[in-house]
Scaffold this motif. Structure first.
Motif, PDB file in Angstrom:
ATOM      1  N   LYS A 198      -0.280 -18.662  -6.129  1.00 56.99           N
ATOM      2  CA  LYS A 198       1.493 -18.431  -6.344  1.00 56.99           C
ATOM      3  C   LYS A 198       1.754 -17.017  -6.620  1.00 56.99           C
ATOM      4  N   PRO A 199       1.287 -16.256  -7.669  1.00 56.25           N
ATOM      5  CA  PRO A 199       1.718 -14.920  -7.733  1.00 56.25           C
ATOM      6  C   PRO A 199       1.474 -13.957  -6.516  1.00 56.25           C
ATOM      7  N   LEU A 200       0.426 -14.125  -5.900  1.00 52.43           N
ATOM      8  CA  LEU A 200       0.291 -13.104  -4.591  1.00 52.43           C
ATOM      9  C   LEU A 200       1.404 -13.640  -3.658  1.00 52.43           C
ATOM     10  N   ILE A 201       1.548 -15.044  -3.345  1.00 45.06           N
ATOM     11  CA  ILE A 201       2.527 -15.444  -2.349  1.00 45.06           C
ATOM     12  C   ILE A 201       3.836 -14.947  -2.766  1.00 45.06           C
ATOM     13  N   ALA A 202       4.167 -15.118  -4.127  1.00 43.57           N
ATOM     14  CA  ALA A 202       5.639 -14.603  -4.455  1.00 43.57           C
ATOM     15  C   ALA A 202       5.803 -13.132  -4.315  1.00 43.57           C
ATOM     16  N   LYS A 203       4.846 -12.337  -4.247  1.00 48.95           N
ATOM     17  CA  LYS A 203       4.865 -10.714  -3.997  1.00 48.95           C
ATOM     18  C   LYS A 203       4.621 -10.352  -2.344  1.00 48.95           C
ATOM     19  N   ARG A 204       4.385 -11.444  -1.564  1.00 45.22           N
ATOM     20  CA  ARG A 204       4.286 -11.575  -0.263  1.00 45.22           C
ATOM     21  C   ARG A 204       2.883 -10.599   0.237  1.00 45.22           C
TER      22      ARG A 204
ATOM     23  N   ILE B 209     -13.324  -1.431   6.624  1.00 43.77           N
ATOM     24  CA  ILE B 209     -12.454  -1.308   8.161  1.00 43.77           C
ATOM     25  C   ILE B 209     -10.927  -0.733   7.817  1.00 43.77           C
ATOM     26  N   LEU B 210     -10.193  -2.060   6.730  1.00 43.31           N
ATOM     27  CA  LEU B 210      -8.948  -1.840   6.657  1.00 43.31           C
ATOM     28  C   LEU B 210      -8.675  -0.479   5.824  1.00 43.31           C
ATOM     29  N   ALA B 211      -9.538  -0.033   4.607  1.00 41.36           N
ATOM     30  CA  ALA B 211      -9.377   1.106   3.860  1.00 41.36           C
ATOM     31  C   ALA B 211      -9.373   2.042   4.648  1.00 41.36           C
ATOM     32  N   GLY B 212     -10.329   2.197   5.836  1.00 40.77           N
ATOM     33  CA  GLY B 212     -10.389   3.338   6.739  1.00 40.77           C
ATOM     34  C   GLY B 212      -9.156   3.438   7.618  1.00 40.77           C
ATOM     35  N   GLU B 213      -8.443   2.580   7.818  1.00 31.91           N
ATOM     36  CA  GLU B 213      -7.240   2.355   8.695  1.00 31.91           C
ATOM     37  C   GLU B 213      -5.950   2.968   7.758  1.00 31.91           C
ATOM     38  N   GLY B 214      -6.314   3.019   6.546  1.00 28.79           N
ATOM     39  CA  GLY B 214      -5.196   3.520   5.473  1.00 28.79           C
ATOM     40  C   GLY B 214      -4.240   2.234   5.111  1.00 28.79           C
ATOM     41  N   ARG B 215      -4.921   1.037   5.092  1.00 27.17           N
ATOM     42  CA  ARG B 215      -3.921   0.037   4.903  1.00 27.17           C
ATOM     43  C   ARG B 215      -4.151  -0.117   3.134  1.00 27.17           C
ATOM     44  N   ARG B 216      -3.218  -0.537   2.511  1.00 30.98           N
ATOM     45  CA  ARG B 216      -3.116  -0.941   1.261  1.00 30.98           C
ATOM     46  C   ARG B 216      -4.005  -2.075   0.867  1.00 30.98           C
ATOM     47  N   VAL B 217      -5.352  -1.958   0.871  1.00 27.65           N
ATOM     48  CA  VAL B 217      -6.113  -3.270   0.448  1.00 27.65           C
ATOM     49  C   VAL B 217      -6.805  -3.381  -0.749  1.00 27.65           C
ATOM     50  N   VAL B 218      -7.105  -4.416  -1.349  1.00 32.51           N
ATOM     51  CA  VAL B 218      -7.884  -4.843  -2.322  1.00 32.51           C
ATOM     52  C   VAL B 218      -8.871  -5.683  -1.911  1.00 32.51           C
ATOM     53  N   ALA B 219     -10.111  -5.543  -2.344  1.00 36.36           N
ATOM     54  CA  ALA B 219     -11.278  -6.507  -2.344  1.00 36.36           C
ATOM     55  C   ALA B 219     -11.550  -6.953  -3.805  1.00 36.36           C
TER      56      ALA B 219
ATOM     57  N   GLU C 219      -1.009  -7.732  -9.594  1.00 41.66           N
ATOM     58  CA  GLU C 219      -0.345  -6.865 -10.267  1.00 41.66           C
ATOM     59  C   GLU C 219      -0.661  -5.734  -9.456  1.00 41.66           C
ATOM     60  N   LEU C 220      -1.547  -5.494  -8.629  1.00 38.55           N
ATOM     61  CA  LEU C 220      -1.902  -4.384  -7.878  1.00 38.55           C
ATOM     62  C   LEU C 220      -1.208  -4.036  -6.820  1.00 38.55           C
ATOM     63  N   ASP C 221      -1.160  -2.875  -6.249  1.00 36.81           N
ATOM     64  CA  ASP C 221      -0.019  -2.456  -5.139  1.00 36.81           C
ATOM     65  C   ASP C 221      -0.876  -2.747  -3.778  1.00 36.81           C
ATOM     66  N   ALA C 222      -0.796  -3.866  -3.209  1.00 38.35           N
ATOM     67  CA  ALA C 222      -1.782  -4.392  -2.101  1.00 38.35           C
ATOM     68  C   ALA C 222      -0.818  -4.922  -1.181  1.00 38.35           C
ATOM     69  N   GLU C 223      -1.180  -4.833  -0.095  1.00 36.17           N
ATOM     70  CA  GLU C 223      -0.526  -5.676   1.151  1.00 36.17           C
ATOM     71  C   GLU C 223      -1.499  -6.717   1.539  1.00 36.17           C
ATOM     72  N   VAL C 224      -2.659  -6.770   1.279  1.00 32.65           N
ATOM     73  CA  VAL C 224      -3.675  -7.682   1.631  1.00 32.65           C
ATOM     74  C   VAL C 224      -4.699  -7.688   0.640  1.00 32.65           C
ATOM     75  N   VAL C 225      -5.341  -8.923   0.145  1.00 30.57           N
ATOM     76  CA  VAL C 225      -6.364  -8.730  -0.671  1.00 30.57           C
ATOM     77  C   VAL C 225      -7.396  -9.572  -0.012  1.00 30.57           C
TER      78      VAL C 225
END
Length: 124
Positions: free
Chosen positions: A84-90, A107-117, A61-67
Motif C-alpha cells: 500500500k505505501p508503494l501504491i500510494a506513491k505510484r 540494466i535499469l540503473a544503466g539506463e538512468g532510471r530511478r530504480v531501487v533493488a 520512502e526512497l525516491d524511486a520509480e520502480v522497486v
C-alpha cells in the motif's frame, strides 16, 4: 556469476551468488537495499518469512520509480496489503528471484532510471 558492464556511472552490482552480492567491489552476505541514486543499507531479514509490512514501507520512502524485489532463491510475492505505501506513491514493484533482480537492477540503473533493488540474500 560475475557481471562486467562496459562502464556504469551509478552504483552497480558487480557479482552475485548464493547468499552474497558484490557492489562496487564490496562483497556482502546481508540482505540489502541499493539504489541507482547511491543509497545502500541493510534490509534486516535473512528469510522471506521474516519480511513484514515495515520492510516495504521503508522502500516507499526512497525516491524511486520502480522497486525490484529479489525474493531469494525462488520467486515469491509479498502480500498485496504490504505494498500500500508503494501504491500510494505510484511506485512500481517487480518481484523476481534475487539473481534476476541483480541483473534487472543493473540494466535499469544503466539506463538512468530511478530504480531501487531490495535483495533478500538467503544462505544455502
Amino acid at each position: 556469476m560475475k557481471l562486467q558492464p562496459d562502464k556504469f556511472d551509478v552504483q552497480s552490482i558487480n557479482g552475485y551468488g548464493p547468499g552474497w552480492v558484490t557492489i562496487e567491489g564490496e562483497k556482502t552476505h546481508a540482505s540489502l537495499v541499493i539504489s541507482a541514486q547511491g543509497e545502500r543499507f541493510e534490509w534486516n531479514c535473512t528469510r522471506f518469512e521474516e519480511l513484514s509490512p515495515e520492510h516495504f514501507a521503508k522502500l516507499a520512502e526512497l525516491d524511486a520509480e520502480v522497486v525490484i524485489f529479489g525474493s531469494g532463491k525462488r520467486n515469491r510475492f509479498p502480500p498485496v496489503a504490504w505494498l500500500k505505501p508503494l501504491i500510494a506513491k505510484r511506485v512500481g514493484l517487480e518481484t523476481m528471484d534475487t539473481a534476476a533482480a541483480c541483473r534487472t537492477y543493473n540494466i535499469l540503473a544503466g539506463e538512468g532510471r530511478r530504480v531501487v533493488a531490495a535483495l533478500l540474500l538467503e544462505a544455502d
